[in-house]
Design a protein around this motif. Structure first.
Motif, mmCIF file in Angstrom:
data_model
loop_
_atom_site.group_PDB
_atom_site.id
_atom_site.type_symbol
_atom_site.label_atom_id
_atom_site.label_comp_id
_atom_site.label_asym_id
_atom_site.label_seq_id
_atom_site.Cartn_x
_atom_site.Cartn_y
_atom_site.Cartn_z
ATOM 1 N N ILE A 188 -9.681 -4.403 7.525
ATOM 2 C CA ILE A 188 -9.183 -5.140 6.346
ATOM 3 C C ILE A 188 -10.277 -5.239 5.274
ATOM 4 O O ILE A 188 -10.020 -5.081 4.082
ATOM 5 C CB ILE A 188 -8.689 -6.554 6.758
ATOM 6 C CG1 ILE A 188 -7.569 -6.456 7.804
ATOM 7 C CG2 ILE A 188 -8.237 -7.351 5.534
ATOM 8 C CD1 ILE A 188 -6.282 -5.802 7.354
ATOM 9 N N LYS A 189 -11.501 -5.472 5.729
ATOM 10 C CA LYS A 189 -12.606 -5.592 4.757
ATOM 11 C C LYS A 189 -12.851 -4.280 4.026
ATOM 12 O O LYS A 189 -13.240 -4.274 2.856
ATOM 13 C CB LYS A 189 -13.883 -6.040 5.480
ATOM 14 C CG LYS A 189 -13.864 -7.503 5.861
ATOM 15 C CD LYS A 189 -15.086 -7.810 6.718
ATOM 16 C CE LYS A 189 -15.014 -9.214 7.283
ATOM 17 N NZ LYS A 189 -16.057 -9.417 8.298
ATOM 18 N N LYS A 190 -12.649 -3.171 4.721
ATOM 19 C CA LYS A 190 -12.797 -1.866 4.053
ATOM 20 C C LYS A 190 -11.709 -1.708 2.989
ATOM 21 O O LYS A 190 -11.957 -1.183 1.905
ATOM 22 C CB LYS A 190 -12.686 -0.709 5.068
ATOM 23 C CG LYS A 190 -13.825 -0.617 6.043
ATOM 24 C CD LYS A 190 -15.160 -0.397 5.366
ATOM 25 C CE LYS A 190 -15.261 0.942 4.675
ATOM 26 N NZ LYS A 190 -16.566 1.108 3.983
ATOM 27 N N ASP A 221 0.832 -1.216 0.000
ATOM 28 C CA ASP A 221 0.000 0.000 0.000
ATOM 29 C C ASP A 221 0.861 1.258 0.000
ATOM 30 O O ASP A 221 0.469 2.281 -0.555
ATOM 31 C CB ASP A 221 -0.968 0.005 1.192
ATOM 32 C CG ASP A 221 -2.353 -0.482 0.785
ATOM 33 O OD1 ASP A 221 -2.827 -0.077 -0.294
ATOM 34 O OD2 ASP A 221 -2.951 -1.278 1.529
ATOM 35 N N THR A 222 2.033 1.180 0.632
ATOM 36 C CA THR A 222 2.949 2.325 0.603
ATOM 37 C C THR A 222 3.414 2.578 -0.830
ATOM 38 O O THR A 222 3.402 3.715 -1.320
ATOM 39 C CB THR A 222 4.172 2.058 1.518
ATOM 40 O OG1 THR A 222 3.702 1.708 2.822
ATOM 41 C CG2 THR A 222 5.080 3.274 1.620
ATOM 42 N N ILE A 228 -4.317 5.983 3.450
ATOM 43 C CA ILE A 228 -5.112 5.558 4.622
ATOM 44 C C ILE A 228 -4.936 4.050 4.845
ATOM 45 O O ILE A 228 -4.769 3.591 5.972
ATOM 46 C CB ILE A 228 -6.600 5.953 4.457
ATOM 47 C CG1 ILE A 228 -6.727 7.476 4.530
ATOM 48 C CG2 ILE A 228 -7.476 5.266 5.504
ATOM 49 C CD1 ILE A 228 -8.120 8.018 4.394
ATOM 50 N N HIS A 229 -4.965 3.288 3.749
ATOM 51 C CA HIS A 229 -4.738 1.836 3.884
ATOM 52 C C HIS A 229 -3.384 1.577 4.561
ATOM 53 O O HIS A 229 -3.302 0.812 5.514
ATOM 54 C CB HIS A 229 -4.711 1.148 2.506
ATOM 55 C CG HIS A 229 -5.992 1.247 1.742
ATOM 56 N ND1 HIS A 229 -6.100 0.856 0.435
ATOM 57 C CD2 HIS A 229 -7.213 1.711 2.089
ATOM 58 C CE1 HIS A 229 -7.336 1.065 0.006
ATOM 59 N NE2 HIS A 229 -8.030 1.590 0.994
#
Ligand code: FE2
Ligand code: FE2
Length: 331
Positions: free
Chosen positions: A191-193, A65-66, A98-99
């Protein structure tokens, strides 16, 4: 001379961009709205092997994600046609940040600083994880120069779909698997988001890729498709080794590999191609993990209802931005 244009939303530039903008907005969330501290007892009840695998899974996800937030999206935005499309990608870029932060929200709740530092050190040195990042990054970096070809833009979009729809899932498996058994449930809500976001990202970027692909000659299409399959084979092989590394101590390796193949097929579908992996059965606990009542994995549905905290809304005033006044007061 270069002419700078302002994004004009009055006339949609294609028949899907407004829908993707709206859907992205409906899915907005932030990590601090969730309460992973509810999982502290659950965390303590996990075996040391499971805790280790969980930390590695999340450490790996943080790295991807980074990369997507700091490199993938910004590079792609610069080369995509359409200012509205660019706006959707910009929003998605912000969600990637945000993740990337949200895994730390989970880490900070359940692990000590020493443990957290150790896992970030592991992420920056693990061979397979570094290989994933290096491979995807190499396609993004091809967009760094002056004259970028359409093929290079296409392959960067392919790399982005590979990252978001394929490579994340070895990491997503464990939180879903645990939550399906009532473990680490609050953390899994986060995690689901992320999964719901990656789902919409993969579809959108896949559409952008398909639009470019359709402009190529048949010969070029064949060449690029072959290149895509070579890339995918390389990533797949690496993903198998990565899975052995993270999951063999907890005996979940073969199930994770099945889940990887399942999502590899999804990545191909996002790019407009037929599935190419044999998938017999994905662990139903993991698949059901995406469909529980509180989760909206289907990206056409509404915002998730599982918000835990009410945001403290503080309205800003003009004087909040008056740095000069603040500085004078300090003096
Ligand atoms: Fe992400
Ligand atoms: Fe994403």
């Amino acid at each position: 001379m270069k002419q700078f244009k302002a994004v004009n939303w009055n006339t949609p530039e294609n028949d899907y961009v407004e829908m993707f903008w709206e859907q992205n907005l409906k899915q907005f969330w932030i990590d601090t709205e969730y309460i992973p501290s509810k999982d502290i007892d659950s965390w303590k009840s996990l075996s040391p092997e499971l805790r280790e695998a969980y930390k590695k899974a999340l450490g790996g996800l943080t790295l991807l994600d980074t990369l997507q937030s700091h490199t993938g999206m910004p590079k792609v935005i610069d080369h995509i046609e359409g200012l509205q499309n660019k706006s959707v990608l910009s929003y998605m870029c912000m969600m990637e940040a945000i993740h990337a932060k949200s895994y730390s929200t989970i880490f900070t709740t359940v692990a000590s600083t020493t443990e957290i530092d150790a896992i970030f050190e592991w992420a920056s040195t693990n061979e397979q994880l570094q290989f994933k990042a290096k491979t995807i990054d190499s396609y993004y970096r091809k967009l760094d120069k002056e004259n970028v070809s359409k093929e290079e833009i296409y392959m960067a979009l392919v790399a982005s779909v590979m990252l978001e729809t394929f490579l994340f899932y070895s990491g997503f498996f464990l939180p879903l698997w645990l939550a399906g058994q009532g473990q680490m449930v609050a953390s899994c809500d986060i995690i689901k988001k992320i999964i719901a976001d990656e789902s919409i990202h993969g579809v959108f970027v896949g559409l952008l890729a398909q639009e470019i692909f359709n402009t190529f000659s048949e010969k070029k299409k064949e060449k690029l498709k072959a290149e895509l399959f070579i890339l995918m084979d390389m990533l797949y092989e690496n993903e198998m080794k990565y899975t052995d590394h993270v999951y063999s101590d907890v005996g979940l390796g073969s199930e994770v590999k099945e889940y990887i193949r399942y999502n590899g097929n999804k990545a191909l579908m996002n790019l407009g191609f037929e599935p190419r992996y044999e998938v017999s059965e994905v662990n139903p606990i993991v698949l059901n993990g995406l469909n529980v009542e509180t989760t909206q994995h289907d990206f056409f549905s509404k915002k998730s209802t599982n918000y835990e905290k009410t945001l403290e809304v503080v309205h800003l005033h003009d004087e909040d931005f008056d740095m000069k006044k603040e500085l004078e007061m300090e003096i």
